[in-house]
Design an enzyme around this catalytic site. Structure first.
Site, PDB file in Angstrom:
ATOM      1  N   GLN A 131       2.374   1.926  -3.442  1.00 37.46           N
ATOM      2  CA  GLN A 131       1.344   2.116  -4.257  1.00 37.46           C
ATOM      3  C   GLN A 131       1.495   3.713  -4.473  1.00 37.46           C
ATOM      4  O   GLN A 131       1.217   4.288  -5.480  1.00 37.46           O
ATOM      5  CB  GLN A 131       0.031   1.796  -4.211  1.00 37.46           C
ATOM      6  N   GLY A 169      -2.235 -13.802  -0.116  1.00 41.66           N
ATOM      7  CA  GLY A 169      -2.079 -14.357  -1.416  1.00 41.66           C
ATOM      8  C   GLY A 169      -1.456 -15.626  -1.376  1.00 41.66           C
ATOM      9  O   GLY A 169      -1.742 -16.327  -2.478  1.00 41.66           O
ATOM     10  N   ASP A 227       0.794  -1.312   0.039  1.00 40.80           N
ATOM     11  CA  ASP A 227      -0.347  -0.064  -0.047  1.00 40.80           C
ATOM     12  C   ASP A 227       0.886   1.340  -0.057  1.00 40.80           C
ATOM     13  O   ASP A 227       0.331   2.185  -0.652  1.00 40.80           O
ATOM     14  CB  ASP A 227      -0.989  -0.056   1.182  1.00 40.80           C
ATOM     15  N   HIS A 245      -7.603  -3.805  -2.395  1.00 43.65           N
ATOM     16  CA  HIS A 245      -7.748  -3.028  -1.032  1.00 43.65           C
ATOM     17  C   HIS A 245      -8.300  -1.691  -1.299  1.00 43.65           C
ATOM     18  O   HIS A 245      -7.988  -1.318  -2.333  1.00 43.65           O
ATOM     19  CB  HIS A 245      -6.439  -3.100  -0.339  1.00 43.65           C
TER      20      HIS A 245
HETATM   21  N1  LIG Z   1      -0.672  -9.793   1.468  1.00 46.49           N
HETATM   22  C1  LIG Z   1      -1.819 -10.349   1.121  1.00 46.49           C
HETATM   23  O1  LIG Z   1      -1.980 -11.505   1.402  1.00 46.49           O
HETATM   24  C2  LIG Z   1      -3.088  -9.271   1.094  1.00 46.49           C
HETATM   25  C3  LIG Z   1      -4.225 -10.223   1.405  1.00 46.49           C
HETATM   26  C4  LIG Z   1      -5.263  -8.996   0.745  1.00 46.49           C
HETATM   27  C5  LIG Z   1      -5.168  -7.912   0.119  1.00 46.49           C
HETATM   28  N2  LIG Z   1      -3.818  -7.417  -0.200  1.00 46.49           N
HETATM   29  C6  LIG Z   1      -3.540  -5.971  -0.513  1.00 46.49           C
HETATM   30  O2  LIG Z   1      -2.878  -6.466  -1.681  1.00 46.49           O
HETATM   31  C7  LIG Z   1      -2.019  -5.377  -2.165  1.00 46.49           C
HETATM   32  C8  LIG Z   1      -0.443  -6.020  -2.230  1.00 46.49           C
HETATM   33  O3  LIG Z   1      -0.195  -6.389  -0.921  1.00 46.49           O
HETATM   34  P1  LIG Z   1       1.280  -7.392  -0.762  1.00 46.49           P
HETATM   35  O4  LIG Z   1       1.048  -7.904   0.771  1.00 46.49           O
HETATM   36  O5  LIG Z   1       1.052  -8.399  -1.796  1.00 46.49           O
HETATM   37  O6  LIG Z   1       2.271  -6.374  -0.933  1.00 46.49           O
HETATM   38  P2  LIG Z   1       3.671  -6.705  -0.820  1.00 46.49           P
HETATM   39  O7  LIG Z   1       3.854  -5.838   0.691  1.00 46.49           O
HETATM   40  O8  LIG Z   1       4.049  -8.211  -0.737  1.00 46.49           O
HETATM   41  O9  LIG Z   1       4.504  -5.823  -1.737  1.00 46.49           O
HETATM   42  C9  LIG Z   1       4.444  -6.089  -3.162  1.00 46.49           C
HETATM   43  C10 LIG Z   1       5.577  -5.712  -3.894  1.00 46.49           C
HETATM   44  O10 LIG Z   1       5.658  -4.259  -3.821  1.00 46.49           O
HETATM   45  C11 LIG Z   1       6.919  -4.077  -4.220  1.00 46.49           C
HETATM   46  N3  LIG Z   1       7.106  -2.554  -3.780  1.00 46.49           N
HETATM   47  C12 LIG Z   1       7.114  -2.154  -2.443  1.00 46.49           C
HETATM   48  N4  LIG Z   1       7.214  -0.736  -2.330  1.00 46.49           N
HETATM   49  C13 LIG Z   1       7.611  -0.402  -3.618  1.00 46.49           C
HETATM   50  C14 LIG Z   1       8.058   0.842  -4.169  1.00 46.49           C
HETATM   51  N5  LIG Z   1       8.041   2.003  -3.538  1.00 46.49           N
HETATM   52  N6  LIG Z   1       8.249   1.021  -5.683  1.00 46.49           N
HETATM   53  C15 LIG Z   1       8.023  -0.492  -6.354  1.00 46.49           C
HETATM   54  N7  LIG Z   1       7.929  -1.414  -5.880  1.00 46.49           N
HETATM   55  C16 LIG Z   1       7.510  -1.414  -4.379  1.00 46.49           C
HETATM   56  C17 LIG Z   1       7.805  -5.035  -3.476  1.00 46.49           C
HETATM   57  O11 LIG Z   1       8.813  -5.158  -4.309  1.00 46.49           O
HETATM   58  C18 LIG Z   1       6.961  -6.037  -3.367  1.00 46.49           C
HETATM   59  O12 LIG Z   1       7.263  -7.008  -4.148  1.00 46.49           O
HETATM   60  C19 LIG Z   1      -2.068  -4.467  -1.097  1.00 46.49           C
HETATM   61  O13 LIG Z   1      -3.040  -3.344  -1.475  1.00 46.49           O
HETATM   62  C20 LIG Z   1      -2.502  -5.117   0.197  1.00 46.49           C
HETATM   63  O14 LIG Z   1      -3.082  -4.385   1.236  1.00 46.49           O
HETATM   64  C21 LIG Z   1      -2.886  -8.026   0.450  1.00 46.49           C
HETATM   65 MG   LIG Z   2      -5.085  -6.234   4.813  1.00 43.29          MG
END
Ligand SMILES: NC(=O)c1ccc[n+]([C@@H]2O[C@H](COP(=O)([O-])OP(=O)(O)OC[C@H]3O[C@@H](n4cnc5c(N)ncnc54)[C@H](O)[C@@H]3O)[C@@H](O)[C@H]2O)c1
Ligand SMILES: [Mg+2]
Ligand SMILES: CC(C)(O)[C@@H](O)C(=O)O
Ligand SMILES: [Mg+2]
Length: 347
Positions: free
Chosen positions: A102, A152, A99, A123
């Site tokens: 993003q 995920g 987040d 999200h």
């Molecule tokens: N983790 C979960 O299982 C889960 C569940 C439901 C919803 N979500 C939502 O899904 C979305 C993704 O979450 P996530 O947990 O998979 O993310 P994450 O924290 O695993 O990050 C995903 C990727 O973002 C990249 N990243 C982080 N900061 C960056 C930047 N400044 N520039 C470029 N790349 C960057 C990282 O390299 C990482 O590979 C979010 O909106 C989260 O709230 C996550």
């Molecule tokens: Mg969450």
């Protein structure tokens, strides 16, 4: 769409019975789905969509997660690109960066959100707290959400086991007149068990409450409190861990998951049932004020701001890893590691 009775409240849900995978493929057949971010949700959603026959590409910066994408079969220059290139190529741009990530990537991404494209979230965070994130989508694109209600990692493993993880869905902006249809098709494509309707605001607030509360924060707090009291009163680590965590995860929660709390109670002794029935309201009353405080802290944006500030630091990952290491090194979880080793199936 099916009308279902949830404890006396009728809600509309969608499953693959109402919205088949074939229909989902038809709805999205001209789309290039660009999954931006390959952390936790990225691999789950991109992998499931690919296996379900959708046209998917991944955008990820270089580093360990880029290497993981390559190991998972995404091909540099063909299906794996830089974040900017993937956003440019995608017709559905999926914001699956962290987040905070993003926010950092938004100035780059928004230039590629040209008229007719779709912006997808898992999200409500970026949009609901737009005053803090600065994310305001262009007015001429659809903005949709499918939020898996679980990790995920589980989305992927459950899909591979032929199961499905529940997801909520929402439409924020419908320019094409097809936003809801696209959202449902996407949800079926990523392997949702069923989809229930929400808004970006309700998803953001309930999600942050749940993970800080009973799903993660409150459960660790409860475990620590009970373990510490048992240890302070002379119980061994193995006894304290078994009575606090192991029995819950291995024996009792699977019963709750299968047939509900009363079923789990019914499969315990009358002694346990009597005590648990008496103590549950005491715990509810003790904890409810904390949950109310938590909900207010989420709703007024404070929790979002804490996450943004902390996860926007250049060394945020090192900091989080240190905190997780400290958790792993607590006596309770070190005892847990030994207990897990002793499970016969882990021999
Ligand atoms: N983790 C979960 O299982 C889960 C569940 C439901 C919803 N979500 C939502 O899904 C979305 C993704 O979450 P996530 O947990 O998979 O993310 P994450 O924290 O695993 O990050 C995903 C990727 O973002 C990249 N990243 C982080 N900061 C960056 C930047 N400044 N520039 C470029 N790349 C960057 C990282 O390299 C990482 O590979 C979010 O909106 C989260 O709230 C996550
Ligand atoms: Mg969450
Ligand atoms: C998996 C969770 C806790 O449900 C999700 O909301 C997250 O942020 O990772
Ligand atoms: Mg969640």
């Amino acid at each position: 769409m099916a009308e279902m009775n949830f404890g006396g409240v009728i809600e509309t849900v969608v499953t693959s019975k109402e919205f088949s995978l074939e229909k989902a493929r038809e709805v999205l057949k001209h789309e290039t789905i660009a999954v931006i971010g390959y952390g936790i949700q990225g691999p789950g959603q991109a992998g499931n969509l690919r296996d379900n026959g959708f046209n998917v590409i991944v955008g990820q910066r270089h580093g360990t997660t880029y290497d993981k994408a390559v190991a998972d079969g995404w091909v540099p220059g063909e299906t794996l690109f830089s974040i900017e290139e993937a956003a440019h190529r995608g017709t559905i741009v999926c914001m699956l960066l962290s987040d905070a990530g993003q926010i950092a990537a938004w100035p780059t991404i928004k230039h590629h959100l040209t008229a007719g494209k779709t912006l997808y979230y898992s999200h409500g965070f970026a949009i609901n707290w737009s005053n803090r994130t600065g994310v305001v989508p262009p007015a001429d694109i659809d903005v949709i959400l499918v939020a898996p209600k679980g990790s995920g990692t589980s989305l992927r493993t459950m899909f591979l086991e032929g199961r499905g993880l529940n997801c909520s869905y929402a439409v924020y902006q419908d320019v094409s007149g097809r936003a809801e249809e696209k959202t449902l098709a996407f949800g079926i494509g990523i392997g949702a068990g069923y989809l229930f309707k929400t808004t970006f605001e309700r998803e953001a607030v309930s999600d942050l409450t749940g993970e800080r509360g009973s799903l993660m924060g409150a459960i660790e707090g409860l475990f620590e409190a009970q373990y510490e009291v048992l240890r302070a009163n002379g119980h061994s680590p193995s006894e304290a861990f078994n009575e606090t965590v192991e029995e819950l995860t291995q024996s009792l929660m699977p019963l709750v998951g299968a047939k509900g709390m009363d079923w789990m109670y019914a499969n315990c002794s009358t002694t346990a049932q009597r005590g648990a029935l008496d103590w549950a309201p005491r715990f509810r009353d003790a904890v409810k004020p904390v949950i109310e405080q938590l909900y207010r802290s989420v709703k007024d944006g404070h929790e979002a701001q804490v996450s943004i500030d902390s996860n926007s630091k250049p060394d945020y990952r090192e900091g989080l890893n240190k905190e997780l290491e400290a958790m792993r090194n607590k006596e309770m979880w070190r005892a847990g590691a030994t207990v897990r080793q002793l499970r016969p199936e882990n021999d």
